[in-house]
Every structure is written in C-alpha cells, then in structure tokens.
Design a protein around this motif. Structure first.
Motif, PDB file in Angstrom:
ATOM      1  N   LYS A   1      -6.800   6.582   3.703  1.00  0.00           N
ATOM      2  CA  LYS A   1      -5.416   7.074   3.704  1.00  0.00           C
ATOM      3  C   LYS A   1      -4.527   6.165   4.549  1.00  0.00           C
ATOM      4  O   LYS A   1      -3.378   5.885   4.177  1.00  0.00           O
ATOM      5  CB  LYS A   1      -5.353   8.507   4.230  1.00  0.00           C
ATOM      6  CG  LYS A   1      -3.964   9.134   4.112  1.00  0.00           C
ATOM      7  CD  LYS A   1      -3.946  10.573   4.570  1.00  0.00           C
ATOM      8  CE  LYS A   1      -2.606  11.245   4.262  1.00  0.00           C
ATOM      9  NZ  LYS A   1      -1.433  10.488   4.731  1.00  0.00           N
TER      10      LYS A   1
ATOM     11  N   LYS B   1      -3.944   3.127   2.414  1.00  0.00           N
ATOM     12  CA  LYS B   1      -3.046   3.456   1.305  1.00  0.00           C
ATOM     13  C   LYS B   1      -1.610   3.601   1.791  1.00  0.00           C
ATOM     14  O   LYS B   1      -0.656   3.200   1.104  1.00  0.00           O
ATOM     15  CB  LYS B   1      -3.508   4.745   0.631  1.00  0.00           C
ATOM     16  CG  LYS B   1      -2.687   5.148  -0.597  1.00  0.00           C
ATOM     17  CD  LYS B   1      -3.275   6.381  -1.252  1.00  0.00           C
ATOM     18  CE  LYS B   1      -2.504   6.755  -2.521  1.00  0.00           C
ATOM     19  NZ  LYS B   1      -1.106   7.122  -2.233  1.00  0.00           N
ATOM     20  N   ASP B   2      -1.426   4.167   2.977  1.00  0.00           N
ATOM     21  CA  ASP B   2      -0.091   4.375   3.536  1.00  0.00           C
ATOM     22  C   ASP B   2       0.445   3.148   4.266  1.00  0.00           C
ATOM     23  O   ASP B   2       1.490   3.214   4.921  1.00  0.00           O
ATOM     24  CB  ASP B   2      -0.104   5.569   4.503  1.00  0.00           C
ATOM     25  CG  ASP B   2      -0.380   6.887   3.796  1.00  0.00           C
ATOM     26  OD1 ASP B   2      -0.250   6.928   2.554  1.00  0.00           O
ATOM     27  OD2 ASP B   2      -0.734   7.866   4.483  1.00  0.00           O
TER      28      ASP B   2
ATOM     29  N   GLU C   1      -0.071  -1.859  -5.781  1.00  0.00           N
ATOM     30  CA  GLU C   1       0.057  -0.508  -5.226  1.00  0.00           C
ATOM     31  C   GLU C   1      -1.315   0.149  -5.238  1.00  0.00           C
ATOM     32  O   GLU C   1      -2.030   0.089  -6.245  1.00  0.00           O
ATOM     33  CB  GLU C   1       1.025   0.302  -6.074  1.00  0.00           C
ATOM     34  CG  GLU C   1       1.111   1.772  -5.708  1.00  0.00           C
ATOM     35  CD  GLU C   1       1.887   2.591  -6.722  1.00  0.00           C
ATOM     36  OE1 GLU C   1       1.935   3.833  -6.558  1.00  0.00           O
ATOM     37  OE2 GLU C   1       2.429   2.004  -7.681  1.00  0.00           O
ATOM     38  N   LEU C   2      -1.696   0.755  -4.133  1.00  0.00           N
ATOM     39  CA  LEU C   2      -2.918   1.553  -4.084  1.00  0.00           C
ATOM     40  C   LEU C   2      -2.575   2.957  -4.555  1.00  0.00           C
ATOM     41  O   LEU C   2      -1.712   3.624  -3.979  1.00  0.00           O
ATOM     42  CB  LEU C   2      -3.478   1.597  -2.659  1.00  0.00           C
ATOM     43  CG  LEU C   2      -3.888   0.263  -2.025  1.00  0.00           C
ATOM     44  CD1 LEU C   2      -4.441   0.499  -0.621  1.00  0.00           C
ATOM     45  CD2 LEU C   2      -4.909  -0.471  -2.879  1.00  0.00           C
TER      46      LEU C   2
ATOM     47  N   LYS D   1      -5.121   5.560  -5.823  1.00  0.00           N
ATOM     48  CA  LYS D   1      -6.076   6.636  -5.564  1.00  0.00           C
ATOM     49  C   LYS D   1      -7.440   6.033  -5.295  1.00  0.00           C
ATOM     50  O   LYS D   1      -7.720   4.910  -5.702  1.00  0.00           O
ATOM     51  CB  LYS D   1      -6.141   7.565  -6.791  1.00  0.00           C
ATOM     52  CG  LYS D   1      -6.823   8.901  -6.579  1.00  0.00           C
ATOM     53  CD  LYS D   1      -6.732   9.758  -7.851  1.00  0.00           C
ATOM     54  CE  LYS D   1      -7.343  11.124  -7.630  1.00  0.00           C
ATOM     55  NZ  LYS D   1      -7.318  11.956  -8.858  1.00  0.00           N
ATOM     56  N   PHE D   2      -8.273   6.796  -4.608  1.00  0.00           N
ATOM     57  CA  PHE D   2      -9.617   6.316  -4.307  1.00  0.00           C
ATOM     58  C   PHE D   2     -10.672   7.169  -4.983  1.00  0.00           C
ATOM     59  O   PHE D   2     -10.691   8.389  -4.820  1.00  0.00           O
ATOM     60  CB  PHE D   2      -9.856   6.301  -2.796  1.00  0.00           C
ATOM     61  CG  PHE D   2     -11.255   5.931  -2.397  1.00  0.00           C
ATOM     62  CD1 PHE D   2     -11.784   4.697  -2.739  1.00  0.00           C
ATOM     63  CD2 PHE D   2     -12.062   6.816  -1.700  1.00  0.00           C
ATOM     64  CE1 PHE D   2     -13.081   4.344  -2.392  1.00  0.00           C
ATOM     65  CE2 PHE D   2     -13.355   6.480  -1.335  1.00  0.00           C
ATOM     66  CZ  PHE D   2     -13.868   5.232  -1.682  1.00  0.00           C
TER      67      PHE D   2
ATOM     68  N   ILE E   1     -11.334   1.755  -6.458  1.00  0.00           N
ATOM     69  CA  ILE E   1      -9.978   2.032  -5.990  1.00  0.00           C
ATOM     70  C   ILE E   1      -9.046   1.841  -7.181  1.00  0.00           C
ATOM     71  O   ILE E   1      -9.101   0.812  -7.856  1.00  0.00           O
ATOM     72  CB  ILE E   1      -9.585   1.084  -4.847  1.00  0.00           C
ATOM     73  CG1 ILE E   1     -10.487   1.298  -3.632  1.00  0.00           C
ATOM     74  CG2 ILE E   1      -8.114   1.296  -4.454  1.00  0.00           C
ATOM     75  CD1 ILE E   1     -10.335   0.236  -2.577  1.00  0.00           C
TER      76      ILE E   1
ATOM     77  N   ILE F   1      -5.569   0.954  -8.717  1.00  0.00           N
ATOM     78  CA  ILE F   1      -4.426   0.155  -8.307  1.00  0.00           C
ATOM     79  C   ILE F   1      -3.480  -0.049  -9.488  1.00  0.00           C
ATOM     80  O   ILE F   1      -3.820   0.228 -10.625  1.00  0.00           O
ATOM     81  CB  ILE F   1      -4.863  -1.217  -7.768  1.00  0.00           C
ATOM     82  CG1 ILE F   1      -5.525  -2.051  -8.887  1.00  0.00           C
ATOM     83  CG2 ILE F   1      -5.809  -1.069  -6.585  1.00  0.00           C
ATOM     84  CD1 ILE F   1      -5.757  -3.510  -8.523  1.00  0.00           C
TER      85      ILE F   1
END
Length: 328
Positions: free
Chosen positions: A178, A181-182, A295-296, A298-299, A319, A321
């Motif tokens: 997280k 991602k952030d 851009e990420l 979701k995992f 991941i 993207i």
C-alpha cells in the motif's frame, strides 16, 4: 536444490526470530552512493546498530563531513543473549551520538564518539529509542526482518525519511505494498544478488552455495533475496522502462486472466508498448517501476478477491499495472 536451501535462510530467520544479519560495508557504500544529496544538514539515526561494530555507523562516521551531516545517532538493543558482538559488559542497551570532529582537521576519531547507556534494553520500540527517533531526519539501517512490518509502521507514524534493508517478500505484505502503491515508499537501487551477503554469528548455519568465510574471518550468508526500501527520491527512479514488445499481433503470448480483465506478462522486459488496458506483471517489476510511466492498480487479487488465475492456474504473485503514457 542448493539455491532452494539458500533462499530459505531469511525465511528461517523470520520464523525463529533470528535477526542477527549484519550488513557488509561494501553493500552500504554502493547503495548510499545514490542518495548523498539527501543528507546535508540532516541528523541520521541508525536505530538497530551497535556503534562499536555497525558498518552503517562506520559509513556515516567516516563520511560525516563529506555528507555534511548535522548529527549521527546509533542505538543498540541488548537482549542479554549470545550474539555476534556481545561481550556481556552491559546489561542495558546504549546509543552513541556524534556531531563532528572538534579540531577542524576533518580526521574523525572514534574517541570523540559519545556513548550513553539506556535505562532499558534499547529496543527500537522503547520510549528512549523513540525519543531519539523524533530528533532524527533520516533512518538508515538493517532492521529485524521478523519485525519488519512493525518497524516500517513506526517510521511512517513519525513521518521519517528512511533507507532500510528488507526481504524481497516484504513487498507482498499488504501494508508495504500500500505504501508503494500510494507513492510513499519504493525500492532502492540494489536487490537480490546486488546485495552481496550478511555477516552472521558463529551459531548460525552457513546456508547455500555462496556462503563463505572472508579474509577477516567473517561468516557470510548470501540469501540473494533482499532489497532496499526507501522514501528518498532519486533521478534513477524516474527513468522509463524501455518497451520493445507489441501486444497486437502477439496476443497468444499475453493470455488474459480468468478473474480480471487484464493480460498476463511474465517478464518486465516483455511489457507491450501498445497495450492500453490492465496488465499483470511479476513483483520484481517494482525494481524498475517509474511512477511517471506506470500506474499501480492492484496487487495479486482478481475481481472475485481470489488470486489471479489463467485457465485455473495461478502464476506467482502479480501486480496489476497500467501504462500512463497510453492514457494521454
């Protein structure tokens, strides 16, 4: 088989809470080379480091003036048990403070280091250690892998800049991913075999084909599954991944997932330059990740909250993207 045994080293350390993996100076030097501009006028805290022997402390002590540091602090946890350097001369933890040499000749002398005993054991979670953390600007160390989540959470809580070593699998922790991602944390320059190994105590088994004893008699384990995690920004992080593959005309190479509208990409180098939709890539992608380019999303999980799958089979953690350049 040898590689499998070798890669179990830090997993065993985590499960048994054996955290005595001491970073070699060469690994610190080659990573820190990229971040020197961040340290001018700053207080550095190495809060998992015995100042008598820590290579992190040695690096900052002997490069104090070159980096333009304001202050250097290192704190040592003493669990009163046998470890690599414990001579049983103290019952509490202790810390060292250094604010530069006093005579202006730029020759740093160990006797100028001020060592102060803690009232407690020096654990990074202790009130005494946290008080030192509050005084610092940047934390640089190799924290206990068994406490990695808790350690990073503390750094975030106190809004600290950091450069630390962890296991590659740490990026699969939801808390750590997280942050990535952030855009609040990211991978450093070196990982895997780019980190040459750790010095371990006598009572640690030397695992793997690359384990060795060096010329100084240090016992070294090279698990090849570690990374640097940081929130210090550098220009290299913003270099684009060069894309050469195409999706259209090669669709058979990029199967779609059963449970998410995205294509699977087995290697970062195979990311297609012409695909506008979602793509699933290996976690090692994060080592090359440029937040300006991708851009990420979701995992690991699909729309059904189960692991991403292709024809019922799940590839290793992916991941999701999206290419920002194709959204413009």
């Amino acid at each position: 088989m040898a590689e499998k045994v070798q890669n179990q080293t830090l997993h065993i350390a985590k499960s048994s809470k054996k955290d005595e993996f001491y970073t070699q100076l060469i690994d610190i030097e080659i990573e820190l080379e990229y971040y020197k501009e961040h340290f001018k006028g700053k207080t550095v805290f190495c809060n998992c480091d015995d100042p008598r022997v820590s290579n992190f402390f040695n690096y900052f002590f002997y490069n104090f003036e070159e980096l333009g540091l304001k202050k250097l602090i290192a704190s040592c946890y003493n669990n009163k048990e046998h470890n690599l350097f414990n001579n049983y001369s103290t019952v509490n933890g202790y810390y060292a403070e250094y604010s530069g040499n006093k005579d202006g000749n730029k020759i740093n002398r160990p006797e100028e280091i001020n060592i102060i005993a803690f009232k407690e054991d020096g654990d990074f979670r202790s009130v005494e250690s946290i008080n030192l953390l509050k005084q610092s600007d940047i934390v640089v160390t190799n924290p206990p892998f068994s406490l990695f989540r808790e350690y990073v959470d503390q750094l975030i809580k106190y809004d600290k800049k950091f450069l630390i070593i962890g296991n590659i699998n740490a990026i699969t922790y939801k808390e750590i991913f997280k942050l990535i991602k952030d855009n609040r944390a990211w991978l450093g320059i070196h990982l895997g075999r780019g980190i040459s190994g750790f010095i371990v105590p006598e009572h640690y088994e030397l695992y793997g084909s690359e384990a060795r004893i060096d010329d100084l008699g240090n016992r070294i384990v090279s698990p090849n599954n570690c990374l640097w995690l940081t929130n210090l920004d550098i220009s290299k992080r913003h270099e684009d991944i060069v894309l050469t593959k195409t999706y259209f005309g090669n669709e058979i190479d990029y199967p779609k997932y059963d449970n998410y509208d995205a294509i699977n990409v087995n290697k970062t180098q195979n990311i297609p330059k012409d695909y506008r939709g979602f793509m699933g890539v290996p976690i090692t992608f994060l080592h090359k990740f440029n937040p300006d380019q991708f851009e990420l999303v979701k995992f690991r999980k699909g729309n059904d909250d189960k692991d991403l799958s292709i024809n019922g089979k799940c590839p290793y953690f992916r991941i999701l993207i999206k290419n920002k350049r194709l959204q413009m």
